[in-house]
Design a protein around this motif. Structure first.
Motif, PDB file in Angstrom:
ATOM      1  N   LEU A  27     -33.662   7.279  11.796  1.00 21.49           N
ATOM      2  CA  LEU A  27     -32.912   6.543  12.808  1.00 21.49           C
ATOM      3  C   LEU A  27     -31.750   7.356  13.388  1.00 21.49           C
ATOM      4  O   LEU A  27     -31.503   7.308  14.592  1.00 21.49           O
ATOM      5  CB  LEU A  27     -32.389   5.236  12.217  1.00 21.49           C
ATOM      6  CG  LEU A  27     -31.686   4.299  13.176  1.00 21.49           C
ATOM      7  CD1 LEU A  27     -32.620   3.903  14.306  1.00 21.49           C
ATOM      8  CD2 LEU A  27     -31.193   3.071  12.451  1.00 21.49           C
ATOM      9  N   GLN A  28     -31.075   8.124  12.557  1.00 17.58           N
ATOM     10  CA  GLN A  28     -29.903   8.871  13.012  1.00 17.58           C
ATOM     11  C   GLN A  28     -30.247   9.895  14.105  1.00 17.58           C
ATOM     12  O   GLN A  28     -29.626   9.884  15.167  1.00 17.58           O
ATOM     13  CB  GLN A  28     -29.220   9.534  11.810  1.00 17.58           C
ATOM     14  CG  GLN A  28     -27.823  10.011  12.095  1.00 17.58           C
ATOM     15  CD  GLN A  28     -27.783  11.500  12.368  1.00 17.58           C
ATOM     16  OE1 GLN A  28     -28.715  12.217  12.053  1.00 17.58           O
ATOM     17  NE2 GLN A  28     -26.694  11.936  12.967  1.00 17.58           N
ATOM     18  N   PRO A  29     -31.236  10.795  13.926  1.00 18.07           N
ATOM     19  CA  PRO A  29     -31.558  11.714  15.033  1.00 18.07           C
ATOM     20  C   PRO A  29     -32.100  10.991  16.267  1.00 18.07           C
ATOM     21  O   PRO A  29     -31.920  11.449  17.390  1.00 18.07           O
ATOM     22  CB  PRO A  29     -32.612  12.649  14.462  1.00 18.07           C
ATOM     23  CG  PRO A  29     -32.855  12.255  13.080  1.00 18.07           C
ATOM     24  CD  PRO A  29     -32.001  11.099  12.743  1.00 18.07           C
ATOM     25  N   LEU A  30     -32.729   9.864  16.051  1.00 16.97           N
ATOM     26  CA  LEU A  30     -33.261   9.099  17.168  1.00 16.97           C
ATOM     27  C   LEU A  30     -32.129   8.540  18.033  1.00 16.97           C
ATOM     28  O   LEU A  30     -32.228   8.518  19.257  1.00 16.97           O
ATOM     29  CB  LEU A  30     -34.147   7.970  16.647  1.00 16.97           C
ATOM     30  CG  LEU A  30     -34.885   7.130  17.666  1.00 16.97           C
ATOM     31  CD1 LEU A  30     -35.867   8.001  18.428  1.00 16.97           C
ATOM     32  CD2 LEU A  30     -35.626   6.020  16.971  1.00 16.97           C
ATOM     33  N   LEU A  31     -31.059   8.108  17.396  1.00 13.10           N
ATOM     34  CA  LEU A  31     -29.934   7.567  18.147  1.00 13.10           C
ATOM     35  C   LEU A  31     -29.112   8.662  18.830  1.00 13.10           C
ATOM     36  O   LEU A  31     -28.530   8.437  19.886  1.00 13.10           O
ATOM     37  CB  LEU A  31     -29.034   6.736  17.231  1.00 13.10           C
ATOM     38  CG  LEU A  31     -29.663   5.440  16.710  1.00 13.10           C
ATOM     39  CD1 LEU A  31     -28.721   4.763  15.737  1.00 13.10           C
ATOM     40  CD2 LEU A  31     -30.045   4.522  17.843  1.00 13.10           C
ATOM     41  N   VAL A  32     -29.073   9.872  18.245  1.00 12.53           N
ATOM     42  CA  VAL A  32     -28.329  10.985  18.849  1.00 12.53           C
ATOM     43  C   VAL A  32     -29.029  11.465  20.121  1.00 12.53           C
ATOM     44  O   VAL A  32     -28.399  11.665  21.155  1.00 12.53           O
ATOM     45  CB  VAL A  32     -28.167  12.142  17.836  1.00 12.53           C
ATOM     46  CG1 VAL A  32     -27.608  13.380  18.508  1.00 12.53           C
ATOM     47  CG2 VAL A  32     -27.276  11.696  16.690  1.00 12.53           C
ATOM     48  N   ASN A  33     -30.331  11.659  20.035  1.00  8.09           N
ATOM     49  CA  ASN A  33     -31.136  12.101  21.184  1.00  8.09           C
ATOM     50  C   ASN A  33     -32.009  10.942  21.637  1.00  8.09           C
ATOM     51  O   ASN A  33     -33.221  10.953  21.470  1.00  8.09           O
ATOM     52  CB  ASN A  33     -32.012  13.302  20.808  1.00  8.09           C
ATOM     53  CG  ASN A  33     -31.189  14.494  20.404  1.00  8.09           C
ATOM     54  OD1 ASN A  33     -30.153  14.758  21.001  1.00  8.09           O
ATOM     55  ND2 ASN A  33     -31.643  15.193  19.385  1.00  8.09           N
ATOM     56  N   TYR A  34     -31.410   9.944  22.234  1.00  7.15           N
ATOM     57  CA  TYR A  34     -32.098   8.704  22.582  1.00  7.15           C
ATOM     58  C   TYR A  34     -33.065   8.915  23.742  1.00  7.15           C
ATOM     59  O   TYR A  34     -32.705   9.435  24.796  1.00  7.15           O
ATOM     60  CB  TYR A  34     -31.086   7.622  22.960  1.00  7.15           C
ATOM     61  CG  TYR A  34     -31.732   6.328  23.351  1.00  7.15           C
ATOM     62  CD1 TYR A  34     -32.216   5.475  22.387  1.00  7.15           C
ATOM     63  CD2 TYR A  34     -31.890   5.985  24.689  1.00  7.15           C
ATOM     64  CE1 TYR A  34     -32.823   4.281  22.733  1.00  7.15           C
ATOM     65  CE2 TYR A  34     -32.500   4.796  25.048  1.00  7.15           C
ATOM     66  CZ  TYR A  34     -32.957   3.946  24.074  1.00  7.15           C
ATOM     67  OH  TYR A  34     -33.568   2.779  24.413  1.00  7.15           O
ATOM     68  N   ARG A  35     -34.318   8.532  23.495  1.00  3.64           N
ATOM     69  CA  ARG A  35     -35.328   8.433  24.548  1.00  3.64           C
ATOM     70  C   ARG A  35     -36.095   7.149  24.303  1.00  3.64           C
ATOM     71  O   ARG A  35     -36.402   6.807  23.164  1.00  3.64           O
ATOM     72  CB  ARG A  35     -36.289   9.628  24.494  1.00  3.64           C
ATOM     73  CG  ARG A  35     -35.668  10.897  25.013  1.00  3.64           C
ATOM     74  CD  ARG A  35     -36.642  12.047  25.168  1.00  3.64           C
ATOM     75  NE  ARG A  35     -38.011  11.723  24.789  1.00  3.64           N
ATOM     76  CZ  ARG A  35     -38.873  12.639  24.376  1.00  3.64           C
ATOM     77  NH1 ARG A  35     -38.520  13.889  24.271  1.00  3.64           N
ATOM     78  NH2 ARG A  35     -40.101  12.307  24.065  1.00  3.64           N
ATOM     79  N   MET A  36     -36.379   6.447  25.355  1.00  2.00           N
ATOM     80  CA  MET A  36     -37.037   5.136  25.244  1.00  2.00           C
ATOM     81  C   MET A  36     -38.406   5.252  24.564  1.00  2.00           C
ATOM     82  O   MET A  36     -38.762   4.407  23.739  1.00  2.00           O
ATOM     83  CB  MET A  36     -37.177   4.499  26.626  1.00  2.00           C
ATOM     84  CG  MET A  36     -37.774   3.119  26.563  1.00  2.00           C
ATOM     85  SD  MET A  36     -36.808   2.018  25.561  1.00  2.00           S
ATOM     86  CE  MET A  36     -36.055   1.064  26.820  1.00  2.00           C
ATOM     87  N   VAL A  37     -39.181   6.280  24.875  1.00  2.00           N
ATOM     88  CA  VAL A  37     -40.516   6.452  24.297  1.00  2.00           C
ATOM     89  C   VAL A  37     -40.417   6.627  22.778  1.00  2.00           C
ATOM     90  O   VAL A  37     -41.188   6.023  22.023  1.00  2.00           O
ATOM     91  CB  VAL A  37     -41.234   7.663  24.947  1.00  2.00           C
ATOM     92  CG1 VAL A  37     -42.548   7.947  24.254  1.00  2.00           C
ATOM     93  CG2 VAL A  37     -41.438   7.430  26.418  1.00  2.00           C
TER      94      VAL A  37
END
Length: 136
Positions: A27-37
């Motif tokens: 979740l942490q890297p996903l929130l830093v580099n947010y992309r909808m896909v």
């Protein structure tokens, strides 16, 4: 006699939710580099795992009928059927564990609530399947 339906022991059922743990560090890297896909794929994975855990926890562990026992084991995709005529005996390992011995199957160790083990033993005794004698 009415069908006997028994569920898995509550501790393994709760432990199945540990399959959600790998999603936490992702979740942490996903929130830093947010992309909808990426977020859609992540949420679809969580929903899939959650669905599989809930489905697996609602399946019965054991269902008895007139002719035998159907075991819905976590490592099998279909029920394993043990007819009463092919069952040799059983062995109670502890208060909540029992081993079933059948002619055509490998021994099966079941973890259940103590009350459910008692119900299963009474059902097996009705069918004249008795406990194994401890040989030393």
């Amino acid at each position: 006699m009415a069908a006997l339906i028994l569920t898995t022991h509550p501790v393994p059922r709760a432990a199945h939710y540990l399959y959600l743990l790998p999603f936490l560090p992702a979740l942490q890297p996903l929130l830093v580099n947010y992309r909808m896909v990426d977020m859609i794929i992540y949420l679809a994975g969580i929903v899939l795992v959650l669905f599989l855990v809930i489905y697996g926890n609602h399946r019965p562990l054991l269902r008895s009928g007139r002719e035998g026992l159907s075991l819905y084991l976590h490592y099998r995709h279909t029920a394993e059927y043990h007819p009463f005529s092919g069952m040799i005996d059983y062995k109670r390992l502890s208060g909540n564990r029992i081993t079933l011995y059948s002619k055509n199957h490998r021994p099966v160790i079941l973890n259940m609530k103590k009350k459910d083990v008692e119900k299963l033993i009474s059902r097996l005794e009705e069918e004249n399947i008795h406990a194994t004698e401890n040989k030393k």
